[in-house]
Design an enzyme around this catalytic site. Structure first.
Site, short mmCIF file in Angstrom:
data_model
loop_
_atom_site.label_atom_id
_atom_site.label_comp_id
_atom_site.label_asym_id
_atom_site.label_seq_id
_atom_site.Cartn_x
_atom_site.Cartn_y
_atom_site.Cartn_z
N HIS A 110 1.19 20.05 -10.40
CA HIS A 110 1.17 18.80 -11.15
C HIS A 110 0.48 17.65 -10.42
O HIS A 110 0.39 16.55 -10.95
CB HIS A 110 2.60 18.36 -11.49
CG HIS A 110 3.36 17.85 -10.30
ND1 HIS A 110 3.92 18.70 -9.37
CD2 HIS A 110 3.63 16.60 -9.86
CE1 HIS A 110 4.50 17.98 -8.43
NE2 HIS A 110 4.35 16.71 -8.69
C1 UD1 Z 1 5.83 11.90 -10.23
C2 UD1 Z 1 5.67 11.45 -8.76
C3 UD1 Z 1 5.45 12.67 -7.87
C4 UD1 Z 1 6.55 13.70 -8.11
C5 UD1 Z 1 6.62 14.03 -9.58
C6 UD1 Z 1 7.73 15.03 -9.91
C7 UD1 Z 1 4.59 9.28 -8.34
C8 UD1 Z 1 3.35 8.60 -7.91
N1 UD1 Z 1 4.49 10.59 -8.59
O1 UD1 Z 1 4.62 12.51 -10.62
O2 UD1 Z 1 5.46 12.26 -6.52
O3 UD1 Z 1 6.22 14.87 -7.37
O4 UD1 Z 1 6.89 12.82 -10.31
O5 UD1 Z 1 7.59 15.48 -11.24
O6 UD1 Z 1 5.61 8.63 -8.45
N2 UD1 Z 1 5.56 12.48 -18.53
C9 UD1 Z 1 6.27 13.04 -19.55
N3 UD1 Z 1 7.64 12.91 -19.51
C10 UD1 Z 1 8.27 12.25 -18.53
C11 UD1 Z 1 7.52 11.67 -17.50
C12 UD1 Z 1 6.17 11.81 -17.50
O7 UD1 Z 1 5.75 13.65 -20.46
O8 UD1 Z 1 9.50 12.19 -18.56
C13 UD1 Z 1 4.09 12.63 -18.53
C14 UD1 Z 1 3.39 11.37 -18.94
O9 UD1 Z 1 2.30 11.75 -19.68
C15 UD1 Z 1 2.96 10.76 -17.63
C16 UD1 Z 1 2.70 12.00 -16.77
O10 UD1 Z 1 3.67 12.96 -17.22
O11 UD1 Z 1 1.87 9.94 -17.77
C17 UD1 Z 1 2.87 11.78 -15.30
O12 UD1 Z 1 4.16 11.22 -15.02
P1 UD1 Z 1 4.38 10.31 -13.71
O13 UD1 Z 1 5.82 10.00 -13.57
O14 UD1 Z 1 3.41 9.19 -13.69
O15 UD1 Z 1 3.92 11.24 -12.53
P2 UD1 Z 1 4.28 12.73 -12.16
O16 UD1 Z 1 3.01 13.50 -12.25
O17 UD1 Z 1 5.48 13.23 -12.91
#
Ligand code: UD1
Length: 359
Positions: free
Chosen positions: A206
């Site tokens: 991811h």
């Molecule tokens: C975040 C953390 C990463 C951690 C990971 C665990 C940061 C910079 N990154 O990355 O260190 O390893 O979490 O999973 O804080 N989304 C959903 N549902 C949710 C949350 C997110 O669909 O509940 C999707 C959204 O499209 C979002 C994307 O996932 O834009 C990324 O989510 P985000 O929390 O920004 O970063 P992660 O890649 O999850």
């Protein structure tokens, strides 16, 4: 008199790694309030973890959701500060390196509330990772720095931080060992996927560096597909929402040897991790869990902030999109004797942390 600790968290790894502290705190007369930033909000990335880990629901939830990082962090600081203003805890605890950690730490420090940082001192020295700035900044402003091993203590010393450092292990070990037993009783994921008696690999991916660029994502999926075909290995691939979106946007297909699933809960993932032949990942926490569960790991990155796993041999780095190179890394890991020592502590990290905070 009991003390009041606010734990600020927002993503699934934070729930997993804070759970042992949350469950241990009342034994040392520490009252815990969870403040949830809402960085993760989908049930499969959030709600299911509270249920499975038996962690109380957050006392405050600020529902920030997904935004560009600076907006997300800004909103979190503002909303968490409002909660802290009413709650007035004696201290705040944050875990790891996510945007929620940085925001929580900044909100607390500006209000004069001391910060405990769990998993302090980790460094990848890769500033293209959003997490690197979060780690460094959170460490700089924390009063208690809980390091998994002496490596992080030394690193903090090099950076001029010398006070408040405690080498305690990693609560990932507490959680993995405790919940793996429960996972064996409760999870039927292997049966549901039809792989109970078959050898399989487990893949999670991811990181922005692997999934945000469509060409890189296509190349890495193709190479992993070719490597797993050659090795006759089915690969279970629970797909993170970030990765799922990137695959859709680029109209990619996952290789035929892969079994793609929705993101999995902790118990299902632990069950799969414990019985996999091999784990392929770009996650930090999974490198620790693989090491703890004695499953060989190949990390799909050029660097790691968990070098202890490389030293004990549970893990190797492989950043290549060449199937031959990946095959060699996978084969050498699969052949490894699974008898390495766990560098991340004694399964009692949460007890150490809570005792130090109580005093
Ligand atoms: C975040 C953390 C990463 C951690 C990971 C665990 C940061 C910079 N990154 O990355 O260190 O390893 O979490 O999973 O804080 N989304 C959903 N549902 C949710 C949350 C997110 O669909 O509940 C999707 C959204 O499209 C979002 C994307 O996932 O834009 C990324 O989510 P985000 O929390 O920004 O970063 P992660 O890649 O999850």
């Amino acid at each position: 008199m009991s003390k009041h600790l606010a734990i600020i968290l927002g993503t699934r790894p934070e729930i997993i790694k804070c759970a042992p502290v949350i469950l241990q705190a009342p034994k040392q007369h520490i009252d815990v309030s969870i403040i949830h930033t809402g960085q993760h909000y989908s049930r499969e990335l959030d709600g299911i973890f509270f249920q499975e880990l038996n962690v109380p629901e957050p006392r405050a939830h600020v529902h920030v959701g997904s935004h560009a990082a600076s907006i997300q962090i800004g909103l979190m600081i503002q909303r968490v500060a409002d909660v802290l203003d009413t709650m007035r805890p004696d201290a705040v605890l944050v875990q790891g390196d996510t945007n929620s950690v940085l925001a929580g730490a900044l909100a607390a420090t500006k209000m004069g509330i001391p910060i405990a940082h769990l998993e302090a001192g980790l460094r990848s020295d890769d500033w293209s990772m959003p997490e690197e700035a979060n780690r460094v900044l959170a460490d700089r402003i924390s009063r208690w720095l809980f390091c998994p091993t002496t490596l992080q203590k030394e690193r903090l010393h090099q950076e001029g931080i010398t006070n408040g450092i405690y080498v305690v292990g990693n609560t990932a070990v507490d959680s993995a060992l405790h919940y793996a037993k429960i996972a064996y009783e409760k999870s039927d994921i292997a049966e549901r996927l039809g792989i109970a008696e078959k050898p399989f690999g487990l893949l999670t991916m991811h990181r922005p560096s692997n999934v945000d660029d469509p060409q890189r994502l296509q190349d890495i999926l193709r190479a992993l597909g070719q490597a797993s075909d050659r090795l006759g290995l089915t690969v279970i691939f629970p797909i993170h929402p970030r990765t799922a979106r990137a695959i859709d946007r680029a109209h990619l297909k996952i290789p035929s040897s892969f079994l793609g699933t929705e993101p999995l809960g902790y118990l299902d993932l632990l069950r799969l991790q414990s019985s996999a032949e091999l784990i392929l990942t770009d996650s930090g926490g999974i490198q620790e869990e693989a090491c703890t569960l004695r499953i060989p790991c190949v990390t799909l990155r050029p660097n790691t902030e968990r070098p202890e796993t490389l030293e004990v041999g549970s893990n190797v780095l492989c950043d290549s999109t060449d199937a031959d190179v990946l095959c060699r890394a996978i084969e050498s890991q699969i052949k490894k004797e699974r008898n390495w020592a766990n560098p991340f502590g004694d399964w009692k990290t949460a007890e150490h942390v809570v005792r130090i905070l109580a005093n």
